[in-house]
Enzyme design. Structure first.
Site, PDB file in Angstrom:
ATOM      1  CD  GLU A  66      23.589 -22.666  -2.860  1.00  0.00           C
ATOM      2  OE1 GLU A  66      22.557 -22.086  -2.454  1.00  0.00           O
ATOM      3  OE2 GLU A  66      24.729 -22.280  -2.569  1.00  0.00           O
ATOM      4  CG  HIS A 110      31.453 -23.525   4.801  1.00  0.00           C
ATOM      5  ND1 HIS A 110      30.675 -22.944   5.767  1.00  0.00           N
ATOM      6  CD2 HIS A 110      31.254 -22.797   3.667  1.00  0.00           C
ATOM      7  CE1 HIS A 110      30.035 -21.903   5.252  1.00  0.00           C
ATOM      8  NE2 HIS A 110      30.372 -21.793   3.979  1.00  0.00           N
TER       9      HIS A 110
END
Lengths: 349, 345, 335
Positions: free
Chosen positions: C72, C141
């Site tokens: 990322e 998540h």
């Protein structure tokens, strides 16, 4: 925007001039900082001029570079004007960033200079992105990231190299190994003796050159650029160099010995290149000295210009946050009280 | 040679070898320090093939390669210790270590390229050298497994083979520069040249078309670079007297050679050579240039201008161990067999 | 604040899900401008882990729908570099929780470049990322992190609650020369509604929308809680008139619309799935206090995650996630 053919005598003189310009700029900046004229921090590039100038000389004017907190040299090497740089150091309106960036954030995106950067290791992902942009638009451009030995320990640097290598992007990763990450010697920060061995993990060429020799840097970047433009992907270059000054101005430098500094100073990239040009008959000693004087004069004029340049208007603090006008800025700016007791008048709240 | 009581092998590992630009411009393989340390560990293990216990002295270095090597050698059946010396982090380290080894060692093992071998040869005297290639395009050192190289060094050091019969006396070259810039001397081991390029740059010779002239102490087509180019015209063994003098031209003419040669790892070129002649030991071979660079063993060493460069080859170079010859003799003498050969039969 | 293209509620609409609305927004903008490209983990071959970008690879090829390594910081940073050099990237961060590894490039590069450089660069990057609990994905998540980004100067943050808002805001985000974070609550991908099909349809960033008019109490909601609040309003319809606003844009924030509603109803509930303390609720409440204090008839209420992470066990998860019942209870307390 600069590109110099160091194979020609004129190019050699220009390369020397540019290194001298950096030296003079940073000498002056250091003095002005010590005198309290320049606010904030300054990190000087003195001693590393051969890397910046050698690399930018081998790039084409449209190529991109990303820089570091020690970025003055990269700016001048890429062809930025000392006058506007000095104005930026002073925080003046006519500076490259209208006084909003200062020493650590000078940028000129139109000239391909994507910014000095206060975050160690932040430049390589940006260079990968610029290379991605160039590749997607099929432009004849490469992106070169200057970063320090300290940044090689940063995760995002490795991510950037992996991406560029995996996507065969036209990028060049150039480590300026000046032997210290801030105040800690390079061998205490890395298990690798040659940081260029990093490249092996990404299956791209990596090698180490003498960063005190502008011709070595020039040649290496020229070859890396050719590889990049051929679509063969990035190259990792480690240039061994040394900063003659502290990490920042005012650094007491308890981490190194005078002998080491002197040893490296004896390999000064400017003096050694100048003497090679004199030996080869390209210039005389007198010509070298008059070039130095000319450069010093240019920098002195730049400093004088910057000293006398206009301060930004305080209301400019609210400009440039967004491309569009955001109501919050107008709303909150209206509440700020000036040092003189006044308050901004350009608000509608 | 030094202390004969304990057979002693010197180990020199150059941490800086094998990291130049030819990884980009040619097909040069990479030699990282981890691989060098693994190879050097194999060298130490190989020493134990010798019939007597060996004392190994390892050069320390700034990258701690030698230090780590010694630190990890506890389980090796040899007396492994670090050479006592000052570390500068420059090629001086190699020369200083070789100088000490010239007094105390019976054999040295060198892990490095031609440049490292040249540095060793300047101070090693008559101590036999086992050269393992970790550098780039190497003429002198051989790419060989470290254990085999270490075993050869152990056999040489324990004196179970005839040293004269298993070594070759390598030649050397010296360039004397008389010019406006660069005057003085530069020395080389296998090849020296004069390049029409204005600066040292990344050091490695990248483009052989820039050669104006030079001299080699050996020549064979398998040797990458100048000695391979010369070797395509006539060969010259490392221990042959004298060497070859070279001059390059722009294109083939009546007395020129057009040679196909491996010039850089991964690069095959057609090279025009206007002269390639045998020169005697000590015979001057002069080439001149307006502005250029003198090269030694594949690296650009000195910028010169308005210069006459005189190359001379000498036969009195280092003693290089021929590894297959060591093992042939060891077998012939029954050194490796646990019983005399006659009884086995 | 407004974008170049104004609101165009075209005559023709189509019923589509939030997922389809987002996909269509990307498709239309990629067709409109060849500098737009999408990159992220599994956005191409896989079609996106929530199936959002499915089909785009086939339409635009792998140069413009780029599968990235799991990296990322690297690819978000590359997006920033590409945006500074003339591209218009859409970067997908699979779960907003993963922003933790990419914050450097966000807070110090993306958000600051324009300002630090004196306005001499554009930063036309859109970051799409998913938020919210409800599918047993546990703490790493399921987070709702949009307050961080709304808080950070230099970034624009939007969080649509309906399919039309998703399409209109995403198209504006992609066309914007500022960095825009586009937060997708993963539980409403299947929610459907009428969406204009005109390719010129966009919604201005910085405008909230009154989804249901009412007189007694206002619920200012975001994302999934827009639907939950509408449901609560519907259930209370016989007793109370509840106004429901989809905030849509977290920064800039539409102070005018929310203050107008407060002035009408005098009672406000703020429903947002971020943790309650220092959350989006707090900023909305501050704007109301500053601009509508004297219209308040009761202390405003905050509905959000009660300062915990999102637990795994469905029974625990249900406990902390706000729903229509929480909105109803708050309305009862206030009226």
């Amino acid at each position: 925007m600069v590109s110099i053919d160091i194979e020609t005598e004129d190019g050699q003189k220009e390369a020397l001039r540019r290194m001298m310009l950096i030296r003079s700029f940073d000498d002056t900046a250091g003095t002005l900082f010590a005198d309290g004229e320049i606010p904030g921090f300054v990190h000087l590039y003195i001693g590393e001029e051969g890397v910046g100038v050698g690399a930018c000389a081998a790039l084409e004017p449209d190529d991109y570079i990303t820089s570091t907190h020690r970025g003055h040299g990269h700016c001048i090497a890429k062809g930025l004007e000392p006058q506007s740089m000095m104005a930026e150091l002073y925080g003046k309106r006519d500076g490259y960033c209208n006084g909003k960036g200062g020493s650590m954030h000078i940028a000129d995106v139109d000239a391909g200079m994507l910014g000095a950067n206060g975050i160690v290791g932040a430049g390589p992902p940006l260079a990968t992105g610029a290379a991605l942009s160039a590749a997607q638009k099929d432009e004849d451009r490469v992106a070169l990231a200057f970063f320090g030995d300290g940044a090689v320990a940063q995760g995002q640097v490795h991510e950037a190299i992996n991406l560029a290598a995996t996507w065969d992007l036209p990028a060049i990763f150039l480590v300026e190994n000046n032997q210290f990450g801030e105040g800690t010697p390079v061998e205490k920060q890395h298990n690798l003796e040659n940081l260029s061995e990093t490249a092996e993990a990404y299956d791209i060429p990596g090698f180490t050159i003498d960063g005190m020799d502008i011709t070595a840097v020039y040649e290496a970047v020229q070859e890396a650029r050719e590889r990049a433009r051929n679509g063969d992907g990035p190259t990792f270059i480690e240039a061994d160099t040394y900063r003659f000054r502290g990490h920042f101005e005012g650094d007491q430098q308890p981490y190194r010995e005078d002998d080491d500094i002197q040893e490296w100073q004896s390999r000064c990239p400017i003096d050694s290149f100048a003497s090679r040009l004199v030996d080869a008959g390209v210039m005389t000693d007198d010509e070298v000295e008059s070039l130095r004087a000319e450069v010093d004069e240019e920098i002195a004029a730049a400093a004088e210009y910057a000293q006398n340049a206009d301060e930004p208007d305080p209301t400019e603090a609210y400009d440039d946050m967004y491309a569009v006008s955001v109501p919050e800025l107008t709303m909150f700016a209206g509440r700020s009280v000036r040092a003189d007791g006044g308050s901004p008048t350009n608000t509608d709240q | 040679m030094g202390d004969r009581s304990t057979p002693t092998v010197g180990v020199i590992v150059n941490p800086a070898a094998g990291r130049d630009i030819r990884r980009l411009t040619g097909g040069a393989s990479v030699s990282d320090n981890y691989a060098k340390r693994r190879t050097a560990t194999c060298v130490l293990q190989g020493l134990t093939l010798a019939p007597d216990r060996i004392r190994a002295l390892v050069m320390p270095d700034r990258a701690d390669l030698g230090q780590r090597l010694v630190g990890g050698a506890d389980d090796i059946d040899a007396d492994v210790s670090l050479l006592d010396m000052q570390i500068t982090g420059t090629p001086k380290d190699t020369r200083n270590a070789a100088e000490q080894f010239s007094d105390v060692a019976d054999c040295v093992v060198v892990l490095g390229g031609d440049g490292t071998n040249r540095d060793v040869s300047t101070t090693i005297g008559d101590v036999p050298m086992v050269s393992i290639s970790t550098g780039t395009n190497n003429v002198v050192p051989t790419p060989i497994d470290g254990t085999v190289a270490g075993a050869a060094a152990g056999l040489v050091a324990t004196d179970v083979v005839d040293i004269e019969a298993v070594t070759q006396r390598h030649g050397t070259i010296e360039a004397t520069i008389d010019g406006k810039a660069g005057s003085g001397t530069v020395s080389g081991l296998a090849t020296m040249g004069l390049l029409d390029r204005p600066f040292i740059g990344t050091r490695a010779v990248l483009d052989v078309s820039e050669f104006v002239g030079g001299a080699v102490s050996r020549a064979f087509p398998t040797e990458i670079g100048l000695s391979g180019i010369a070797g395509g015209i006539q060969t010259c063994a490392p221990d042959d007297a004298g060497g070859l003098g070279l001059r390059f031209g722009d294109g083939p003419d009546a007395d020129a050679h057009t040679v196909r040669a491996i010039t850089v790892p991964g690069v095959v070129n057609t090279v025009s050579v206007s002269e390639c002649v045998r020169i005697e030991s000590g015979e001057p071979w002069t080439v001149s240039i307006d502005r250029g660079v003198v090269t030694a063993d594949g690296e650009r060493e000195r910028e010169v201008s308005d210069a006459e460069v005189t190359f001379t080859v000498s036969d009195a170079g280092p003693q290089i161990v021929t590894i297959p010859a060591v093992f042939q003799q060891a077998v012939d003498r029954g050194v490796l067999s646990m019983q005399p050969i006659e009884q086995k039969r | 604040m407004s974008t170049e293209t104004g609101t165009t509620h075209g005559k023709s609409t189509e019923t589509m899900t939030v997922r389809e609305a987002i996909r269509e927004a990307m498709r239309e903008e990629m067709q409109r401008d060849e500098d737009v490209f999408l990159m992220g983990e599994d956005v191409g071959l896989f079609g996106g882990v929530f199936d959002v970008s499915n089909g785009l690879l086939e339409d635009f090829g792998e140069e413009r729908v780029k599968d990235t390594p799991i990296s990322e910081a690297g690819f978000l940073g590359a997006g920033v570099g590409a945006a500074a050099t003339g591209s218009r990237p859409i970067v997908e961060i699979m779960f907003s929780d993963f922003m933790g590894v990419a914050m450097e490039q966000t807070m110090n590069q993306m958000a600051k470049m324009r300002y630090m450089f004196g306005g001499k660069t554009e930063m036309p990057i859109t970051v799409r990322t998913t938020e919210g609990g409800g599918m047993g994905a546990a703490s790493q998540h399921s987070g709702t992190v949009h307050t961080w980004f709304a808080h950070f100067p230099g970034i624009i943050a939007v969080a649509p609650g309906t399919p039309a808002a998703a399409k209109g805001l995403l198209k504006s985000a992609i066309r914007s020369d500022d960095p825009v974070f586009f937060f997708e609550n993963k539980m409403i991908y299947e929610q459907s509604g009428e969406v204009p099909t005109d390719p010129d349809f966009t919604l201005p960033i910085g405008e909230a929308n009154v989804e249901r008019e009412g007189d007694d109490v206002t619920v200012i909601a975001t994302q999934r809680l827009v639907g939950e609040s509408l449901q609560a309003a519907e259930e209370l319809d016989s007793e109370l008139s509840v106004e429901v606003i989809d905030l849509r844009s977290l920064y800039p924030l539409d102070t005018e619309t929310i203050v107008d509603s407060l002035e009408k109803t005098g009672r406000v509930i703020i429903a947002d799935e971020s943790p309650i303390s220092y959350g989006t609720h707090a900023e909305v409440m501050a704007r109301l206090m500053e601009n509508g204090f004297y219209s308040l008839d009761a202390p405003p209420e905050r509905i959000g995650v009660p300062d915990t992470h999102i637990p795994f066990s469905p029974s625990l998860e249900q406990e902390v996630l706000p729903s229509a019942a929480d909105v109803t209870a708050a309305i009862r307390r206030l009226t």
